[in-house]
Scaffold this motif. Structure first.
Motif, PDB file in Angstrom:
ATOM      1  N   GLY A  68      35.926 109.663  27.454  1.00 47.25           N
ATOM      2  CA  GLY A  68      34.987 110.772  27.512  1.00 47.25           C
ATOM      3  C   GLY A  68      34.068 110.788  26.292  1.00 47.25           C
ATOM      4  O   GLY A  68      33.225 111.659  26.152  1.00 47.25           O
ATOM      5  N   GLY A  69      34.208 109.826  25.393  1.00 49.21           N
ATOM      6  CA  GLY A  69      33.331 109.725  24.236  1.00 49.21           C
ATOM      7  C   GLY A  69      33.655 110.699  23.107  1.00 49.21           C
ATOM      8  O   GLY A  69      32.833 110.936  22.236  1.00 49.21           O
ATOM      9  N   ILE A  70      34.847 111.288  23.101  1.00 51.90           N
ATOM     10  CA  ILE A  70      35.221 112.266  22.084  1.00 51.90           C
ATOM     11  C   ILE A  70      35.984 111.548  20.967  1.00 51.90           C
ATOM     12  O   ILE A  70      36.897 110.781  21.212  1.00 51.90           O
ATOM     13  N   VAL A  71      35.586 111.822  19.711  1.00 56.23           N
ATOM     14  CA  VAL A  71      36.287 111.266  18.555  1.00 56.23           C
ATOM     15  C   VAL A  71      37.135 112.374  17.947  1.00 56.23           C
ATOM     16  O   VAL A  71      36.604 113.395  17.514  1.00 56.23           O
ATOM     17  N   PRO A  72      38.451 112.209  17.922  1.00 59.86           N
ATOM     18  CA  PRO A  72      39.306 113.242  17.342  1.00 59.86           C
ATOM     19  C   PRO A  72      38.991 113.461  15.859  1.00 59.86           C
ATOM     20  O   PRO A  72      38.740 112.519  15.123  1.00 59.86           O
ATOM     21  N   VAL A  73      39.006 114.702  15.436  1.00 69.29           N
ATOM     22  CA  VAL A  73      38.719 115.041  14.051  1.00 69.29           C
ATOM     23  C   VAL A  73      39.812 114.510  13.129  1.00 69.29           C
ATOM     24  O   VAL A  73      39.540 114.070  12.017  1.00 69.29           O
ATOM     25  N   ASN A  74      41.048 114.526  13.579  1.00 69.93           N
ATOM     26  CA  ASN A  74      42.172 114.119  12.735  1.00 69.93           C
ATOM     27  C   ASN A  74      42.516 112.646  12.866  1.00 69.93           C
ATOM     28  O   ASN A  74      43.596 112.231  12.468  1.00 69.93           O
ATOM     29  N   ASP A  75      41.636 111.835  13.388  1.00 67.14           N
ATOM     30  CA  ASP A  75      41.904 110.417  13.559  1.00 67.14           C
ATOM     31  C   ASP A  75      41.607 109.691  12.246  1.00 67.14           C
ATOM     32  O   ASP A  75      40.486 109.311  11.967  1.00 67.14           O
ATOM     33  N   ASN A  76      42.644 109.518  11.440  1.00 68.92           N
ATOM     34  CA  ASN A  76      42.473 108.872  10.148  1.00 68.92           C
ATOM     35  C   ASN A  76      42.852 107.408  10.165  1.00 68.92           C
ATOM     36  O   ASN A  76      42.958 106.781   9.127  1.00 68.92           O
ATOM     37  N   GLY A  77      43.076 106.876  11.315  1.00 66.25           N
ATOM     38  CA  GLY A  77      43.439 105.472  11.412  1.00 66.25           C
ATOM     39  C   GLY A  77      44.922 105.268  11.205  1.00 66.25           C
ATOM     40  O   GLY A  77      45.711 106.211  11.154  1.00 66.25           O
ATOM     41  N   PRO A  78      45.329 104.013  11.061  1.00 66.33           N
ATOM     42  CA  PRO A  78      46.756 103.718  10.905  1.00 66.33           C
ATOM     43  C   PRO A  78      47.309 104.282   9.591  1.00 66.33           C
ATOM     44  O   PRO A  78      46.625 104.330   8.577  1.00 66.33           O
ATOM     45  N   ILE A  79      48.565 104.689   9.631  1.00 64.96           N
ATOM     46  CA  ILE A  79      49.231 105.269   8.463  1.00 64.96           C
ATOM     47  C   ILE A  79      50.189 104.242   7.881  1.00 64.96           C
ATOM     48  O   ILE A  79      50.982 103.642   8.606  1.00 64.96           O
ATOM     49  N   ASP A  80      50.118 104.054   6.575  1.00 60.11           N
ATOM     50  CA  ASP A  80      51.024 103.143   5.872  1.00 60.11           C
ATOM     51  C   ASP A  80      52.380 103.832   5.730  1.00 60.11           C
ATOM     52  O   ASP A  80      52.477 104.866   5.061  1.00 60.11           O
ATOM     53  N   PRO A  81      53.434 103.294   6.351  1.00 60.47           N
ATOM     54  CA  PRO A  81      54.752 103.947   6.289  1.00 60.47           C
ATOM     55  C   PRO A  81      55.275 104.115   4.857  1.00 60.47           C
ATOM     56  O   PRO A  81      55.914 105.114   4.541  1.00 60.47           O
ATOM     57  N   ALA A  82      55.006 103.153   3.987  1.00 60.41           N
ATOM     58  CA  ALA A  82      55.476 103.256   2.597  1.00 60.41           C
ATOM     59  C   ALA A  82      54.762 104.397   1.878  1.00 60.41           C
ATOM     60  O   ALA A  82      55.385 105.157   1.130  1.00 60.41           O
ATOM     61  N   ALA A  83      53.457 104.536   2.116  1.00 58.10           N
ATOM     62  CA  ALA A  83      52.700 105.623   1.480  1.00 58.10           C
ATOM     63  C   ALA A  83      53.171 106.963   2.014  1.00 58.10           C
ATOM     64  O   ALA A  83      53.297 107.935   1.258  1.00 58.10           O
ATOM     65  N   LYS A  84      53.445 107.041   3.319  1.00 57.92           N
ATOM     66  CA  LYS A  84      53.943 108.289   3.901  1.00 57.92           C
ATOM     67  C   LYS A  84      55.292 108.656   3.297  1.00 57.92           C
ATOM     68  O   LYS A  84      55.536 109.819   2.971  1.00 57.92           O
ATOM     69  N   ALA A  85      56.168 107.685   3.103  1.00 58.76           N
ATOM     70  CA  ALA A  85      57.483 107.944   2.522  1.00 58.76           C
ATOM     71  C   ALA A  85      57.347 108.453   1.083  1.00 58.76           C
ATOM     72  O   ALA A  85      58.040 109.392   0.681  1.00 58.76           O
ATOM     73  N   ARG A  86      56.446 107.849   0.296  1.00 59.60           N
ATOM     74  CA  ARG A  86      56.237 108.301  -1.085  1.00 59.60           C
ATOM     75  C   ARG A  86      55.680 109.716  -1.103  1.00 59.60           C
ATOM     76  O   ARG A  86      56.089 110.552  -1.917  1.00 59.60           O
ATOM     77  N   PHE A  87      54.737 110.004  -0.214  1.00 57.22           N
ATOM     78  CA  PHE A  87      54.146 111.338  -0.137  1.00 57.22           C
ATOM     79  C   PHE A  87      55.201 112.369   0.256  1.00 57.22           C
ATOM     80  O   PHE A  87      55.282 113.442  -0.342  1.00 57.22           O
ATOM     81  N   ASP A  88      56.022 112.046   1.260  1.00 62.31           N
ATOM     82  CA  ASP A  88      57.086 112.957   1.684  1.00 62.31           C
ATOM     83  C   ASP A  88      58.052 113.238   0.531  1.00 62.31           C
ATOM     84  O   ASP A  88      58.479 114.374   0.327  1.00 62.31           O
ATOM     85  N   GLU A  89      58.383 112.201  -0.240  1.00 55.57           N
ATOM     86  CA  GLU A  89      59.282 112.367  -1.378  1.00 55.57           C
ATOM     87  C   GLU A  89      58.659 113.277  -2.440  1.00 55.57           C
ATOM     88  O   GLU A  89      59.324 114.142  -3.004  1.00 55.57           O
ATOM     89  N   LEU A  90      57.368 113.102  -2.680  1.00 59.64           N
ATOM     90  CA  LEU A  90      56.664 113.929  -3.658  1.00 59.64           C
ATOM     91  C   LEU A  90      56.623 115.393  -3.212  1.00 59.64           C
ATOM     92  O   LEU A  90      56.892 116.302  -3.995  1.00 59.64           O
TER      93      LEU A  90
END
Length: 60
Positions: free
Chosen positions: A7-29
Motif C-alpha cells: 500500500g506504499g506506507i512506510v512505518p514510522v518505527n521502522d528502524n531497520g535490523p536490530i543488533d542483538p548484542a546492542a539490544k542486550a547491552r541496552f537492556d542491561e543498562l
C-alpha cells in the motif's frame, strides 16, 4: 533503511535490523538504572519512616 509495506506506507518505527548484542547491552543498562533508582527511592522512604517514628510523640 526503511521498507515500504503493501500500500506504499512506510512505518514510522521502522528502524531497520536490530543488533542483538546492542539490544542486550541496552537492556542491561536500563535494568541497572532502574535498580539504582529503586534503591534510592527505598533509601529515601526508609529515612522518612525512621524520622517519622522518632517524632511520634509530637503527633496528636
Amino acid at each position: 533503511m526503511t521498507q515500504t509495506e503493501p500500500g506504499g506506507i512506510v512505518p514510522v518505527n521502522d528502524n531497520g535490523p536490530i543488533d542483538p548484542a546492542a539490544k542486550a547491552r541496552f537492556d542491561e543498562l536500563v535494568f541497572a538504572v532502574a535498580s539504582a533508582l529503586g534503591r534510592q527511592i527505598a533509601r529515601e522512604e526508609f529515612e522518612q519512616r525512621l524520622n517519622r517514628s522518632a517524632n511520634d510523640n509530637n503527633i496528636l
